[in-house]
Design an enzyme around this catalytic site. Structure first.
Site, PDB file in Angstrom:
ATOM      1  N   CYS A  71       0.835  -1.194   0.000  1.00 43.97           N
ATOM      2  CA  CYS A  71       0.000   0.000   0.000  1.00 43.97           C
ATOM      3  C   CYS A  71       0.873   1.249   0.000  1.00 43.97           C
ATOM      4  O   CYS A  71       1.741   1.401   0.867  1.00 43.97           O
ATOM      5  CB  CYS A  71      -0.913   0.013   1.226  1.00 43.97           C
ATOM      6  SG  CYS A  71      -1.919   1.512   1.345  1.00 43.97           S
ATOM      7  N   GLN A 268     -19.340  -9.264  11.714  1.00 40.97           N
ATOM      8  CA  GLN A 268     -17.891  -9.406  11.662  1.00 40.97           C
ATOM      9  C   GLN A 268     -17.343  -8.746  10.399  1.00 40.97           C
ATOM     10  O   GLN A 268     -17.941  -8.826   9.322  1.00 40.97           O
ATOM     11  CB  GLN A 268     -17.498 -10.886  11.683  1.00 40.97           C
ATOM     12  CG  GLN A 268     -17.822 -11.582  12.998  1.00 40.97           C
ATOM     13  CD  GLN A 268     -16.927 -11.159  14.146  1.00 40.97           C
ATOM     14  OE1 GLN A 268     -16.132 -10.228  14.036  1.00 40.97           O
ATOM     15  NE2 GLN A 268     -17.053 -11.840  15.270  1.00 40.97           N
ATOM     16  N   CYS A 397     -12.563 -10.533  21.429  1.00 38.86           N
ATOM     17  CA  CYS A 397     -11.890  -9.547  20.595  1.00 38.86           C
ATOM     18  C   CYS A 397     -10.923  -8.696  21.416  1.00 38.86           C
ATOM     19  O   CYS A 397     -10.466  -7.656  20.950  1.00 38.86           O
ATOM     20  CB  CYS A 397     -12.905  -8.659  19.870  1.00 38.86           C
ATOM     21  SG  CYS A 397     -14.035  -7.786  20.969  1.00 38.86           S
TER      22      CYS A 397
END
Length: 445
Positions: A71, A268, A397
């Site tokens: 990127c 999700q 999480c």
């Protein structure tokens, strides 16, 4: 030592923000752009009494796990922190973070380390919140993620973790928002990619004009996206075209299901890992056809409905009335209403008496938000041996709150942490998802 000073450092480890950790003159130094095992020349950017922050300027000895970030915006955009680290090595960092949290915070170790769960490293992010900012000095409207450790919106023109067709919308969205009547009053655009539709939810702080609505419709037709509008809180989100209210859904082919949702609903981010995570959770639960199963923090039924295809009865409990309604609707739509029951309840304020009142559960799945499920852990720890589920699977999480809850279950309740493993739900980021399995001890009082 002036902040502009540079010095040579040997990087000892990596933190979850992707920063190298070194020591200099008895002080911890966090080094952006450095990896474990590297020797770097780093420039100090900030000094604190107990640590320094620095930026790697020259890599004198590179790690074999260093990769070239694909990127062009990496290092400026705050969406990713670890693109310079091989994906397999990222997974090892997250697995170590999980094990360290369990050992140091929870004082507990799993009997078994589960194999790491990985999926596609690019184009995986089917949910995203894009910040929008009118910045005349940069040519107009910016649409993307915030800069790393900054409130500014990064000037990004592509994003490799978004699906390619969503990445390709970043520049057109700039032009669209710039042409609206009040581009300065558009703070964000929520992205939700389903298996047959892509929705963009526009947060607008001022009413949209008829011309604005025409622009949105034209953009939607040209780019094949479904527009939702959100004038206030998430509960105000509604489709620009009411006929498209049920356009968003994702398939769970292993269970013959399609889960319907709205752009503001929690789902999700990574559908590839989500499918694998459901499969692993159900395998670890070892559900039998005669079982009664609890799914706590059930959301819109992501685990509940697959469980209902295997168990006699599934009781889903969730704090959001909206998600409870969504779960009920999908259960009825897919012929599972007679095997499911969904209830709204604040699971942060429950106790053992409440849990007993629900009746006996053979298995239990817990999938809480980042705050964890401490009240549920306390309730499970207080149950008598005969009242305890045979197995509990906890999807987390946040390694810190999982470790806290695991420590309480083990040390106070006598539960055994049978297995745990990391899940790379968010490649190239610091986010650590994990899954753990608990069973009652045969010697529990």
């Amino acid at each position: 030592m002036p902040e502009t000073r540079s010095y040579t450092l040997d990087i000892e480890s990596l933190d979850l923000d992707g920063q190298g950790i070194a020591h200099h003159d008895g002080k911890v130094v966090f080094v952006d752009g450095a990896l474990t095992g590297e020797r770097v020349v780093a420039r100090v950017t900030r000094r604190k009494p107990s640590y320094d922050k620095a930026q790697a300027e020259t890599i004198l000895r590179a790690s074999a796990q260093r990769t070239t970030p694909p990127c062009p915006h990496f290092g400026v955009c705050g969406g990713c922190a670890m693109q310079h680290l091989d994906v397999a090595a990222q997974m090892a960092v997250k697995q170590r973070a999980l094990e360290d949290a369990l050992a140091h915070l929870g004082k507990v170790r799993p009997d078994q380390i589960l194999p790491a769960m990985q999926g596609p490293a690019w184009g995986y992010r089917h949910r995203a919140r894009l910040s929008v900012r009118l910045v005349p000095k940069k040519g107009g409207v910016l649409v993307g993620f915030r800069e790393r450790r900054s409130s500014y919106v990064a000037d990004i023109r592509e994003c490799r973790v978004l699906p390619p067709h969503v990445s390709a919308l970043l520049l057109p969205l700039r032009g669209l928002v710039g042409g609206l009547s009040r581009p300065d009053r558009i703070p964000q655009i929520e992205v939700a990619v389903g298996d047959q539709a892509t929705a963009l939810c526009l947060r607008h702080l001022e009413p949209l004009t008829d011309a604005d609505l025409r622009r949105l419709r034209d953009f939607g037709e040209q780019h094949r996206v479904v527009w939702w509008l959100q004038p206030k809180g998430p509960e105000t989100a509604h489709p620009l075209d009411p006929a498209q209210v049920d356009a968003l859904a994702y398939a769970l082919p292993a269970y013959g299901l399609r889960m319907h949702y709205r752009p503001a609903d929690f789902t999700q981010v990574n559908p590839f890992i989500n499918q694998a995570l459901i499969a692993r959770a159900l395998t670890l639960l070892a559900v039998r056809p005669e079982d009664r199963v609890a799914d706590l923090f059930c959301g819109l039924g992501n685990f509940s409905l697959p469980l209902a295809t295997q168990a006699r009865r599934v009781v889903g409990i969730e704090g959001s009335e909206t998600l409870v309604a969504r779960a009920r609707e999908d259960a009825a739509r897919q012929g599972l209403a007679d095997r499911t029951e969904f209830t709204k309840l604040n699971l942060f304020e429950v106790d053992a008496e409440w849990l007993r009142g629900l009746g006996y559960f053979d298995r239990m799945l817990i999938d809480p938000p980042r705050e964890g499920a401490f009240a549920v852990a306390q309730a499970l720890a207080a149950l008598a041996p005969a009242e305890r589920p045979r197995r509990v699977v906890y999807v987390s999480c946040n390694p810190a709150t999982l470790a806290r809850d695991a420590g309480y279950l083990h040390h106070v309740g006598g539960w055994v942490l049978k297995a745990a493993g990391a899940v790379n739900m968010f490649p190239h980021t610091a986010h650590v998802e994990s899954i753990a399995v608990f069973e009652p001890s045969a010697t529990a009082a």
